[in-house]
Design an enzyme around this catalytic site. Structure first.
Site, PDB file in Angstrom:
ATOM      1  N   CYS A   1      31.243 -14.184  -1.970  1.00 39.62           N
ATOM      2  CA  CYS A   1      30.306 -14.869  -2.730  1.00 39.62           C
ATOM      3  C   CYS A   1      29.112 -13.857  -3.001  1.00 39.62           C
ATOM      4  CB  CYS A   1      29.912 -16.086  -2.331  1.00 39.62           C
ATOM      5  SG  CYS A   1      28.747 -16.202  -0.751  1.00 39.62           S
TER       6      CYS A   1
ATOM      7  N   HIS B   1      25.984 -19.809   0.630  1.00 34.97           N
ATOM      8  CA  HIS B   1      26.702 -19.441  -0.761  1.00 34.97           C
ATOM      9  C   HIS B   1      25.876 -18.750  -1.676  1.00 34.97           C
ATOM     10  CE1 HIS B   1      29.674 -19.402  -3.780  1.00 34.97           C
ATOM     11  NE2 HIS B   1      29.123 -20.105  -4.559  1.00 34.97           N
TER      12      HIS B   1
ATOM     13  N   ASP C   1      28.075 -19.099 -11.872  1.00 36.56           N
ATOM     14  CA  ASP C   1      28.538 -18.784 -10.408  1.00 36.56           C
ATOM     15  C   ASP C   1      29.922 -17.936 -10.672  1.00 36.56           C
ATOM     16  OD1 ASP C   1      29.675 -18.412  -8.042  1.00 36.56           O
ATOM     17  OD2 ASP C   1      29.146 -20.598  -7.351  1.00 36.56           O
TER      18      ASP C   1
END
Length: 732
Positions: A315, A374, A397
């Site tokens: 991530c 995250h 994202d």
């Protein structure tokens, strides 16, 4: 030039898709109307002999447009703002009888109504929001123009022509790559959709090419520097290539909503041959472990040169690369870290932890996972497609988690809409809302098939949301931009709004939760250093006049940072008797030999303690993740820290473990100081130090950073950095 080019495509789609910035077709040098009489030489009319774009770093065009940092010898300007060009003719220009215009073209099938063919007329006065060119100097055979672009212009690389009118038609300059012009988003222009009105924020979110990404655990927050490198040689062209690879229509490339949504899909390679392949299984064959990357430049340039996805990312790597993409194109952007982030497949605002009747966690039934952290991005833009008030920061994202409209992408979702529960507005707001607002629910699965809710933790998910502070390397808490404080009336209203707009809540936990137990339980883990023993201390407190006996379980697991368990390395059960109004502590020793051989990428250990009170049958449950303290790389420099001067960089690492490190790679990066480099060491024996020296010559002055990482077969996530102040070369 005709508005629609000739095409062999028939039917409803007369013009083929114009979805490649790199594809081009030359405009004709002559567009004559009828025959030219004998004896007429078109070169006797006004002809262009040279075009000057003032494209050097020190020229006003690049300085005024804040593009002087780009390592690119072409003209780079931002839309909606004037820039200057000079045209030399074969004779003096007479505005009373001579007519010419500048033309900008992008793609293979230019059309004026699509914004891919832009004729720029010479006007007396420039008009805000419109293309135009004003003569500001007319001397001898040279004309200097102030050119203004539209604040809604397509973002990309344009080809430039100058067209001159004669009695017999148009004469046009030949295609010249030296006059190619990049046009970017403009956060300095009030009419641009990405306008940001604070200069310090623009300096940070557009012009800063070095960032800080936070990771670790809520109780043990760690940070690492990341080289965004958006101004490095080849990066701007690579960002345009990414949109070409997505076959994004050129006409949509002036819209930051569309550009950021395409970017969120293309930074991952899940379904579209995008930039990065994700891997969370600790196996990185035929690629580079995610923790080894020091920045985005190597990744993007490798993607461009190989034209295949780069292996591997997680991530924070996806977020770092996406940040480079956005900032490079001129969209203000920042990397966000959410601690205890819910990975909620169906966005039901609930993470279920199932317990067996004896208090142990049921791995068979527990499917939801809570990521220790995250990372995603926020991009700044207006949202004319949403009601007033939902512009500003948008969550985007690029980590491939869930499918959105047929592709692995997320956002842009208005952060303001997420905070107030307005999850009905595009794009992917329910998923983002669930990441920061889900409840952690502990459920006992009875042998008769029934489920009993034992406890609900409404504050665990989205515990802390942070980003890098402006102008420094510290942490800025932005949790309150995503959610109201727990217990506030606004927080309850936001949840009700989200449920009204379609967010799901599987179990009604109101009134189902058991009454508060007389016994409370907490546990702490002392600072755990890689390769060392440490203790877990569990504390029970009896707040009643009753005597209680407790059966407790401690489970220690090696986990991915995504919360998924790989291996249980510690399991211990014990009984305790609690006298009335008393407390008792239980210490459990964790030996290095129990966990070292099972470690994963980031050194995360997860402890789960459950306890059942025999007399009341109440179940107590607590969980905690820790990240092991890992040794650092040391970076030193010697020599003058000055632009154009040689400087020696020394990278040093000592193996503190009792085992030999195999297949060691060290990565070194420093935007504006040195290009990314790698060095391999076959092995590093216990308590042995290795050194690596590189000579570099900085080309950017001011505050800079050197960033290093080390990875090996058994030890990863090792970092080091050094702040530098690079001096300008004195003028003679």
């Amino acid at each position: 030039m005709s508005d629609t080019p000739a095409s062999t495509f028939g039917g409803r789609r007369a013009v083929p898709p114009n979805n490649s910035n790199a594809a081009e077709v030359d405009l004709p040098t002559e567009e004559l109307q009828g025959l030219v009489p004998r004896g007429v030489n078109l070169k006797d009319y006004l002809n262009v002999t040279a075009v000057h774009l003032f494209k050097e770093r020190w020229d006003s065009n690049k300085i005024d447009h804040h593009t002087d940092k780009y390592d690119n010898n072409k003209l780079i300007v931002r839309r909606g703002q004037t820039f200057y060009i000079q045209i030399d003719f074969n004779r003096p220009y007479d505005p009373r009888k001579d007519l010419f215009r500048v033309e900008y073209v992008i793609g293979r099938y230019p059309q004026e109504n699509k914004g891919t063919y832009i004729p720029v007329p010479v006007v007396k006065e420039l008009q805000s929001g419109k293309w135009g060119a004003k003569v500001i100097m007319n001397e001898d055979r040279s004309v200097r123009l102030s050119v203004q672009s539209s604040p809604e212009c397509i973002v990309g690389k344009f080809r430039m022509y100058v067209a001159v009118w004669t009695p017999y038609g148009i004469l046009r300059t030949r295609r010249d790559p030296e006059t190619d012009t990049y046009i970017l988003f403009n956060p300095w222009c009030e009419e641009d959709a990405v306008y940001l009105d604070d200069e310090k924020e623009r300096e940070e979110y557009v012009l800063n090419d070095i960032g800080v990404i936070f990771y670790g655990d809520f109780k043990d927050i760690k940070s690492r520097s990341w080289s965004y490198g958006q101004f490095e040689d080849g990066i701007l062209d690579t960002c345009l290539y990414v949109m070409d690879k997505a076959e994004m229509d050129l006409s949509g490339r002036g819209n930051p909503i569309k550009v950021s949504r395409v970017g969120s899909a293309m930074v991952n390679a899940k379904d579209d041959e995008g930039v990065l392949v994700g891997s969370w299984d600790n196996v990185y064959a035929y690629g580079i472990p995610p923790s080894a990357w020091t920045g985005s430049v190597d990744i993007l340039l490798e993607y461009r040169s190989s034209e295949t996805p780069v292996r591997y990312g997680q991530c924070w790597v996806f977020a770092g690369v996406f940040n480079t993409f956005l900032r490079c194109l001129g969209i203000p952007a920042r990397v966000i870290t959410n601690y205890f982030s819910a990975h909620d497949n169906d966005a039901n605002l609930q993470m279920d932890i199932f317990l067996e009747e004896d208090g142990n966690v049921s791995s068979k039934l527990t499917k939801d996972s809570v990521w220790n952290y995250h990372c995603w991005n926020e991009a700044w833009m207006t949202r004319p497609d949403l009601p007033v008030g939902f512009g500003g920061w948008q969550a985007v994202d690029s980590t491939p988690q869930e499918n959105s409209d047929g592709m692995y992408r997320c956002g842009p979702a208005s952060v303001q809409a997420v905070k107030h529960g307005h999850v009905c507005f595009q794009f992917d707001a329910p998923f983002v809302f669930a990441e920061v607002n889900s409840d952690l629910v502990y459920i006992t699965a009875k042998q008769d098939g029934t489920h009993v809710v034992e406890a609900v933790d409404a504050t665990h998910i989205g515990k802390l949301i942070v980003t890098k502070q402006i102008g420094g390397d510290g942490m800025q808490d932005i949790t309150d931009t995503y959610k109201f404080q727990e217990g506030q009336e606004e927080e309850r209203l936001a949840l009700e709004t989200a449920l009204m707009y379609g967010a799901k809540k599987t179990l009604n936990t109101e009134g189902v939760v058991k009454s508060r137990s007389d016994v409370t339980m907490n546990f702490d883990v002392e600072n755990a250093v890689l390769g060392k023993d440490f203790k877990v201390t569990i504390t029970f407190q009896n707040n009643s006049s009753n005597l209680y006996t407790i059966l407790a379980y401690l489970s220690g697991n090696i986990t991915f940072y995504t919360g998924v368990s790989k291996k249980e390395f510690k399991k211990e059960s014990f009984e305790e008797t609690l006298d009335p109004f008393s407390s008792k502590k239980k210490e459990v020793l964790v030996r290095a030999g129990e966990y070292m051989s099972h470690l994963l990428e980031q050194g995360f250990l997860h402890f789960f303690v459950t306890a059942r009170i025999n007399e009341s049958r109440d179940v107590l449950a607590k969980q905690k993740s820790i990240i092991l303290t890992i040794p650092k790389i040391t970076i030193k420099v010697r020599g003058a820290a000055m632009v154009g001067s040689d400087m020696v960089v020394t990278v040093e690492f000592t193996n503190p473990l009792k085992e030999t490190l195999q297949n060691v790679w060290i990565h070194l990066d420093g935007p504006g100081v040195m290009r990314p480099k790698r060095k391999v060491f076959r092995e590093i024996r216990p308590n042995t130090t290795v050194q690596w020296e590189e000579v570099c010559r900085p080309w950017v002055s001011g505050h800079r950073k050197l960033i290093a990482s080390m990875t090996s077969d058994s030890l990863r996530h090792v970092y080091g950095e050094l702040d530098l102040q690079i001096q300008r070369r004195p003028t003679m």
